[in-house]
Motif scaffolding. Structure first.
Motif, PDB file in Angstrom:
ATOM      1  N   PRO A 245       0.884 -18.706  -9.488  1.00  0.00           N
ATOM      2  CA  PRO A 245       1.394 -18.287  -8.141  1.00  0.00           C
ATOM      3  C   PRO A 245       0.114 -17.734  -7.043  1.00  0.00           C
ATOM      4  N   VAL A 246      -0.074 -17.477  -5.832  1.00  0.00           N
ATOM      5  CA  VAL A 246      -1.247 -16.595  -4.915  1.00  0.00           C
ATOM      6  C   VAL A 246      -1.424 -14.943  -5.035  1.00  0.00           C
ATOM      7  N   GLU A 247      -1.575 -14.454  -5.302  1.00  0.00           N
ATOM      8  CA  GLU A 247      -1.160 -12.786  -5.223  1.00  0.00           C
ATOM      9  C   GLU A 247      -2.022 -11.792  -3.690  1.00  0.00           C
ATOM     10  N   GLU A 248      -0.894 -11.658  -3.238  1.00  0.00           N
ATOM     11  CA  GLU A 248      -1.814 -11.196  -2.153  1.00  0.00           C
ATOM     12  C   GLU A 248      -2.470  -9.754  -2.780  1.00  0.00           C
ATOM     13  N   THR A 249      -4.510  -9.737  -1.844  1.00  0.00           N
ATOM     14  CA  THR A 249      -4.524  -9.217  -1.787  1.00  0.00           C
ATOM     15  C   THR A 249      -4.686  -7.653  -2.309  1.00  0.00           C
ATOM     16  N   SER A 250      -4.673  -6.280  -2.835  1.00  0.00           N
ATOM     17  CA  SER A 250      -4.418  -5.181  -2.692  1.00  0.00           C
ATOM     18  C   SER A 250      -4.458  -4.964  -1.257  1.00  0.00           C
ATOM     19  N   SER A 251      -5.346  -4.785   0.068  1.00  0.00           N
ATOM     20  CA  SER A 251      -5.030  -4.546   1.018  1.00  0.00           C
ATOM     21  C   SER A 251      -3.921  -5.359   2.010  1.00  0.00           C
ATOM     22  N   ALA A 296      -5.551  -0.956 -14.937  1.00  0.00           N
ATOM     23  CA  ALA A 296      -5.058  -0.332 -16.149  1.00  0.00           C
ATOM     24  C   ALA A 296      -5.850   1.090 -16.311  1.00  0.00           C
ATOM     25  N   LYS A 297      -7.474   1.105 -15.604  1.00  0.00           N
ATOM     26  CA  LYS A 297      -8.208   2.744 -15.272  1.00  0.00           C
ATOM     27  C   LYS A 297      -6.744   3.418 -15.476  1.00  0.00           C
ATOM     28  N   GLY A 298      -6.667   2.944 -14.287  1.00  0.00           N
ATOM     29  CA  GLY A 298      -5.860   4.819 -13.537  1.00  0.00           C
ATOM     30  C   GLY A 298      -6.424   4.356 -11.892  1.00  0.00           C
ATOM     31  N   GLN A 299      -7.283   3.125 -12.063  1.00  0.00           N
ATOM     32  CA  GLN A 299      -7.712   3.527 -10.685  1.00  0.00           C
ATOM     33  C   GLN A 299      -6.569   2.945  -9.286  1.00  0.00           C
ATOM     34  N   GLU A 300      -6.294   3.808  -8.522  1.00  0.00           N
ATOM     35  CA  GLU A 300      -5.640   3.946  -7.646  1.00  0.00           C
ATOM     36  C   GLU A 300      -6.126   2.627  -6.139  1.00  0.00           C
ATOM     37  N   SER A 301      -5.259   1.683  -5.742  1.00  0.00           N
ATOM     38  CA  SER A 301      -5.140   0.917  -4.996  1.00  0.00           C
ATOM     39  C   SER A 301      -4.806   1.525  -3.513  1.00  0.00           C
ATOM     40  N   GLU A 302      -4.834   0.229  -2.634  1.00  0.00           N
ATOM     41  CA  GLU A 302      -5.069   0.828  -1.336  1.00  0.00           C
ATOM     42  C   GLU A 302      -3.102   0.965  -1.008  1.00  0.00           C
ATOM     43  N   ALA A 320      -8.113   4.010   0.047  1.00  0.00           N
ATOM     44  CA  ALA A 320      -9.197   2.908  -0.924  1.00  0.00           C
ATOM     45  C   ALA A 320     -10.191   2.106  -0.221  1.00  0.00           C
ATOM     46  N   PRO A 321     -10.996   1.487  -0.948  1.00  0.00           N
ATOM     47  CA  PRO A 321     -11.579  -0.209  -0.279  1.00  0.00           C
ATOM     48  C   PRO A 321     -10.662  -0.426   1.005  1.00  0.00           C
ATOM     49  N   HIS A 322     -11.369  -1.476   0.820  1.00  0.00           N
ATOM     50  CA  HIS A 322     -10.563  -2.666   1.302  1.00  0.00           C
ATOM     51  C   HIS A 322     -10.946  -3.697   1.937  1.00  0.00           C
ATOM     52  N   VAL A 323     -10.492  -4.798   1.047  1.00  0.00           N
ATOM     53  CA  VAL A 323     -10.953  -6.173   1.260  1.00  0.00           C
ATOM     54  C   VAL A 323     -10.175  -7.429   2.342  1.00  0.00           C
ATOM     55  N   TYR A 324     -10.783  -7.780   3.093  1.00  0.00           N
ATOM     56  CA  TYR A 324     -10.597  -8.262   3.915  1.00  0.00           C
ATOM     57  C   TYR A 324     -11.105  -9.992   3.468  1.00  0.00           C
ATOM     58  N   ASN A 419     -12.530   6.769  -7.911  1.00  0.00           N
ATOM     59  CA  ASN A 419     -10.836   6.341  -8.704  1.00  0.00           C
ATOM     60  C   ASN A 419     -10.019   6.208  -7.606  1.00  0.00           C
ATOM     61  N   LYS A 420     -10.404   5.036  -6.565  1.00  0.00           N
ATOM     62  CA  LYS A 420     -10.046   4.350  -5.991  1.00  0.00           C
ATOM     63  C   LYS A 420     -10.185   2.758  -5.674  1.00  0.00           C
ATOM     64  N   VAL A 421     -10.067   1.780  -5.063  1.00  0.00           N
ATOM     65  CA  VAL A 421     -10.115   0.084  -6.016  1.00  0.00           C
ATOM     66  C   VAL A 421      -9.455  -0.535  -4.564  1.00  0.00           C
ATOM     67  N   ALA A 422     -10.406  -1.812  -4.923  1.00  0.00           N
ATOM     68  CA  ALA A 422      -9.794  -2.477  -4.372  1.00  0.00           C
ATOM     69  C   ALA A 422      -9.233  -3.960  -5.311  1.00  0.00           C
ATOM     70  N   THR A 423      -8.484  -4.979  -5.965  1.00  0.00           N
ATOM     71  CA  THR A 423      -8.497  -5.668  -5.616  1.00  0.00           C
ATOM     72  C   THR A 423      -8.236  -6.820  -5.633  1.00  0.00           C
ATOM     73  N   ALA A 424      -8.273  -8.074  -5.382  1.00  0.00           N
ATOM     74  CA  ALA A 424      -7.880  -9.927  -5.247  1.00  0.00           C
ATOM     75  C   ALA A 424      -8.379 -10.465  -6.170  1.00  0.00           C
TER      76      ALA A 424
END
Length: 431
Positions: A245-251, A296-302, A320-324, A419-424
């Motif tokens: 499955p393809v996961e959406e980015t946090s943004s 898992a480290k407690g960082q907050e996403s967008e 939070a950071p933004h991934v485009y 403590n803010k993060v973007a994930t992909a």
């Protein structure tokens, strides 16, 4: 989807935030009556005689942040550690939709076994009697997704017996049962076999925007809550050629959370009494980032920023950071990327910070999860592999692909140091 959330999931952080919200206020020490009121246009929830619209989060951690960001309620899936959860919610000004442990048929429970059904009933009744007078309690959730992969409609008889019992021993709180999605067949069973429930609860993900129309089409005219909603589910989105499955980015998730909440929750305030976003915490389900609003480290996403906006109308000062963009070998996640073993490829994440903060990048390589559950059952995170790479700067690296044939994922965590993060992540296959 059944979400088995462990109470040990960073509970120290949730309870550690109690002092921030209590301010030495005198807390109530007895049950606060919750009622369902029929109005001229639909339904309204009353708590202590006052209108109460649920702005909730599902999970057992970071309760002080639910309150800090504008939420007012939390949901559990069982009574595990219920006393601590209720006390923490109360000190943070929150209510609790308390899950009651009713076993689904897909976990091996036989609803034709009257002895087993009676034992379950007695166990649930004991839990209701134990916690019914806690002032933070909002309502009882009888089981979770009992309609998922089931065949025996007698499960609804068991639900109705529990709901009747709740009304007999606890006149201050409502009883509901939680469905995986909604369709006409299940609603016909619910209406025929469970007249004792006060309202319906529904879990839905990619289909949230269409939920009000689906509820009406299924024939449910009563009140309901949306008890799980979030990103596009791993079973309903894009997949690679090897069925990863393809996961959406946090943004991307932040955007769909805002849109779906508007169309699927706010649009039907006549009958929808509110919702619980999933997951206020972190868990492994297909990936370690798919459903959690925190890492898992407690960082907050967008997505956390989006929830604060939905609950309060304002965004936080530090976003939070933004991934485009995120590519591997100049291909995106949905392109079914095949790599040669032990070969060099470039990966690049395109990201920015709305506040102009300096970004740093953490990369992780995981084998594709193979020991997976159904409906949110527990999964173990695959053990991270050593990732050989050269940092090319500004979110670009050159990796050496694994030598072993198989399915993998490359994860990126874009961090702002606050403590803010973007994930992909990108799934790829080595062959």
């Amino acid at each position: 989807m059944q979400r088995i959330i462990y109470s040990v999931l960073i509970l120290c952080l949730s309870f550690g935030g109690n002092a921030k919200a209590s301010n030495h206020k005198i807390e109530p020490t007895q049950a606060i009556k919750v009622e369902l009121k029929k109005t001229a246009t639909g339904y309204e929830l009353l708590r202590g005689g006052k209108p109460y619209y649920v702005k909730g989060a599902g999970g057992t951690s970071y309760y002080y942040k639910v309150a800090q960001y504008g939420g007012n309620s939390v949901r559990t899936w069982s009574t595990n550690d219920a006393k601590n959860i209720l006390d923490s919610a109360q000190k943070n000004g929150l209510t609790v939709m308390m899950g009651l442990p009713v076993t689904p048929e897909r976990h091996g429970f036989d609803y034709n076994d009257s002895v087993a059904v009676k034992k379950q009933f007695d166990r649930v009744k004991a839990e209701v009697l134990k916690y019914k007078d806690h002032p933070a309690l909002l309502c009882w959730g009888i089981g979770n997704e009992l309609n998922l992969s089931y065949k025996n409609p007698k499960v609804w008889d068991a639900v109705n017996d529990i709901a009747q019992m709740i009304h007999e021993v606890d006149p201050n709180h409502l009883a509901t049962t939680v469905l995986a999605g909604i369709n006409k067949k299940e609603i016909e069973h619910i209406k025929a076999k469970t007249p004792a429930i006060d309202l319906l609860s529904i879990n839905t993900y990619g289909g949230l925007a269409e939920l009000p129309a689906k509820v009406k089409a299924a024939g449910w005219a009563g009140a309901y809550l949306v008890t799980e909603w979030g990103p596009t589910g791993h079973w309903e989105g894009l997949q690679t050629d090897w069925n990863a499955p393809v996961e959406e980015t946090s943004s991307e998730k932040a955007a769909v959370y805002k849109s779906r909440y508007h169309y699927g929750v706010e649009r039907d305030k006549a009958n929808c009494l509110g919702s619980y976003v999933f997951l206020w915490g972190q868990k492994q389900e297909r990936t370690p980032t798919w459903y959690g609003l925190f890492t898992a480290k407690g960082q907050e996403s967008e997505v956390i920023d989006a929830m604060q906006y939905l609950w309060t109308g304002t965004f936080p000062k530090n976003k939070a950071p933004h991934v485009y963009g995120f590519v591997l070998n100049k291909q995106q996640a949905q392109h079914s990327i095949y790599l040669q073993p032990n070969s060099s490829y470039e990966a690049e994440v395109m990201a920015m910070h709305p506040n102009g903060d300096t970004l740093n990048y953490r990369w992780e390589l995981l084998p594709e999860a193979t020991k997976v559950g159904e409906g949110g059952d527990h999964e173990d995170k695959p053990e991270a592999l050593k990732l050989a790479y050269t940092d090319l700067g500004k979110g670009k690296i050159k990796i050496v692909s694994p030598a072993k044939t198989g399915a993998y994922r490359l994860f990126i965590y874009v961090q702002d140091g606050k403590n803010k993060v973007a994930t992909a992540n990108i799934p790829f296959f080595v062959k």
